[in-house]
Design a protein around this motif. Structure first.
Motif, PDB file in Angstrom:
ATOM      1  N   GLY A   1       0.803  -1.220   0.000  1.00 37.20           N
ATOM      2  CA  GLY A   1       0.000   0.000   0.000  1.00 37.20           C
ATOM      3  C   GLY A   1       0.835   1.268   0.000  1.00 37.20           C
TER       4      GLY A   1
ATOM      5  N   LEU B   1      -3.401  -4.693   9.465  1.00 39.12           N
ATOM      6  CA  LEU B   1      -4.296  -4.007   8.519  1.00 39.12           C
ATOM      7  C   LEU B   1      -3.712  -2.677   8.043  1.00 39.12           C
ATOM      8  CD1 LEU B   1      -7.721  -4.674  10.273  1.00 39.12           C
ATOM      9  CD2 LEU B   1      -6.970  -5.615   8.078  1.00 39.12           C
ATOM     10  N   GLY B   2      -2.472  -2.385   8.415  1.00 39.45           N
ATOM     11  CA  GLY B   2      -1.852  -1.150   7.958  1.00 39.45           C
ATOM     12  C   GLY B   2      -2.043   0.014   8.914  1.00 39.45           C
TER      13      GLY B   2
ATOM     14  N   PRO C   1      -4.701   1.446  10.691  1.00 39.39           N
ATOM     15  CA  PRO C   1      -5.740   2.473  10.506  1.00 39.39           C
ATOM     16  C   PRO C   1      -5.969   3.216  11.828  1.00 39.39           C
ATOM     17  CG  PRO C   1      -6.744   0.302  10.727  1.00 39.39           C
ATOM     18  CD  PRO C   1      -5.249   0.094  10.720  1.00 39.39           C
TER      19      PRO C   1
ATOM     20  N   ARG D   1       5.035  -2.499   8.019  1.00 39.15           N
ATOM     21  CA  ARG D   1       3.808  -2.511   8.820  1.00 39.15           C
ATOM     22  C   ARG D   1       4.117  -2.173  10.285  1.00 39.15           C
ATOM     23  NH1 ARG D   1       0.607  -2.278   5.302  1.00 39.15           N
ATOM     24  NH2 ARG D   1      -0.565  -3.928   4.291  1.00 39.15           N
TER      25      ARG D   1
ATOM     26  N   GLY E   1      -8.168  -1.148   1.421  1.00 33.74           N
ATOM     27  CA  GLY E   1      -7.882  -0.116   2.406  1.00 33.74           C
ATOM     28  C   GLY E   1      -8.395   1.252   2.023  1.00 33.74           C
ATOM     29  N   SER E   2      -9.396   1.301   1.136  1.00 38.34           N
ATOM     30  CA  SER E   2     -10.043   2.559   0.751  1.00 38.34           C
ATOM     31  C   SER E   2      -9.072   3.622   0.253  1.00 38.34           C
ATOM     32  CB  SER E   2     -10.865   3.110   1.925  1.00 38.34           C
ATOM     33  OG  SER E   2     -11.905   2.242   2.244  1.00 38.34           O
TER      34      SER E   2
ATOM     35  N   ARG F   1     -11.601  -1.969   8.060  1.00 44.19           N
ATOM     36  CA  ARG F   1     -11.669  -1.675   6.625  1.00 44.19           C
ATOM     37  C   ARG F   1     -13.006  -1.013   6.277  1.00 44.19           C
ATOM     38  NH1 ARG F   1      -7.035  -2.098   5.598  1.00 44.19           N
ATOM     39  NH2 ARG F   1      -5.870  -3.814   4.713  1.00 44.19           N
TER      40      ARG F   1
END
Lengths: 132, 132, 132, 132, 132, 132
Positions: free
Chosen positions: B75, D74-75, D77, D112, F75-76, F112
């Motif tokens: 990403g 999930l990165g 968020p 990450r 991830g939008s 997400r």
């Protein structure tokens, strides 16, 4: 060590990457993709290989080493085997291939990388067996 | 085009990859990582760079092109900028860098790849501005 | 319920996490990793276990419950089985293990979590069979 | 170090996890979620917190350490900040939180994990500033 | 072409999506999930199907086409087969199903999409064999 | 509620999906992509839109609802906004759009999905402001 020995004729200008990467497996791979969906097979041939790969500033060996790392990032789907073979067909050594997989450790962690090395071992073992 | 011009002395045998990739940003990057967590910074230096990178059969340019593709798969986090610069520092041309990013299209799709090209544009624009 | 019964001697200060997590499977697991790539095996031992795990402020049971959840996030690769066993070896109950997997539902959704529970069922069924 | 000082009354049997994790931010967080979509907010409250979290065999501190690791996967968020605070609210020390994030290195790689430590630094810096 | 032929009675207001999607496989699927973990099975029934699916503004066919694409994004776990069948049970044609999978190419790339088409081929081949 | 009001002329047979999805933003979006990389822009136009989208058995509204869900799975990224607008331009109602995003909860989990609803709120708020 690679299966491109039968590619003695120069690859046609179009489809160059595809001819070298798929090597002796070309017709089998394309038939399998057409069995899944003819349009999908056409997109892989016309867009992925004959457009993206063939118009790149990168040499094919580097492209295939990158492809192997990207397939490790995706969880080492069956395509990884095709591109491990493709990297060897394009001139990479086994040590270079191991270097590309090992670089996945700092970026993706061990589980994804272990799966990549397992695909490599399975491929090399099968090649060894054929020769035996 | 790269910021390694101040690395006139030969890089030390240990830390070779790190010295070239980080270039003139070396101390800033390491200080930022130490500010996050000293152990994390130590692992990145001792394990990721001075072990994995420095013991690879791949040349540094190829490693950095692979690193850029792997970061696109994640990403395009801020590390992508470090390794776009690192690839240029290691001798990649802008066209080769674009080739590495474009190869992400068939493997990862367009949204991930567009984010990678945006990071490249932001980096190149900032370099242009510095020179101006 | 766990296979650490043969670990009667106190684990050595170095390699503590590795000895407990791998338990009676230690030599088999390390041999398999060395068969994939000796450097990869060395990194997993020296960096992942003897450095990251052994220097943590977390107790081993909590580390292994976290490891199980992270492996569910990666799509439940074979390593999940190793760490389901590792969590039990480190003192987690089956109910706690189910709690760690269930927490993946709100964060990762059902498909990833179902795959995790399938790995648990396969492991528990195999243990049951051994005893029978 | 945590913002649960105002939770002097015992948390209600239902909504226990939610009350402790969200702490003094409870009403702000729920209002923000309702602003996005009332049904979404209802699902997060009734299903994620009052069902999955509240019926777990795991203590809340362990659940929140796992949640932080999953959010790193999930990165990182914005929810990561909520659960870094939630882990501290549930009794985790900063060292334990760093242990949970560091364990992400072998499983998910450095990029990450670096993002996770950045979220932690941003949270701790903001807390420090409030006190100052 | 679908296995919903035995659903002659109108589906109950609650559990409508579940009844149609699972079709003749309903009891087998629920039993398998309960074998993994009774709470997990309960959440899938009560939350995923009888709440999220049943309260949607979207018709069931569109929901199932979206579900198939989301499962391709997750690497085509076994649930994909359930929802390929579910989409057909809800009225999608094979061509529409292929359209949903093909749309994954620009967003997710070829390897994820090829895995999705393989799941479709396996399902359709098995249906053909049953009839034969 | 949508910005397709200026599309009074029938869209050309080629580029149909692209014309409707991008609507009044068409030239701005294509210029931005060309600024990133002219080849990348050409691939998105010729392959993603004028080939994959335009040859689908699915109607454009369904394609765009699927696209929104796939972008939530990634991830939008900023492309989500383009396709939230695209779905509305293709005839989806806001309730249907919320249905597509909500279906991401059981498949991808809450973090997400929350990011997807935030993109929707940002888009709708901006539209509201323009009108005001």
């Amino acid at each position: 060590m690679t299966d491109s020995s039968d590619n003695t004729a120069p690859p046609p200008p179009e489809g160059r990457a595809r001819t070298i990467i798929f090597g002796s497996q070309h017709d089998r791979i394309m038939a399998r993709l057409e069995g899944l969906d003819p349009e999908l097979a056409a997109h892989i041939q016309a867009f992925a290989y004959d457009t993206v790969y063939d118009s790149s500033a990168l040499d094919l060996k580097t492209q295939e080493l990158i492809a192997c790392a990207l397939l490790v990032s995706l969880g080492s789907p069956p395509e990884l085997r095709t591109h491990l073979r493709g990297a060897l067909n394009a001139g990479a050594t086994e040590a270079e291939l191991r270097g590309a997989l090992m670089l996945c450790v700092p970026y993706l962690g061990f589980p994804r990388t272990v799966a990549g090395f397992e695909a490599l071992k399975n491929y090399l073992d099968a090649q060894e067996k054929k020769k035996g």
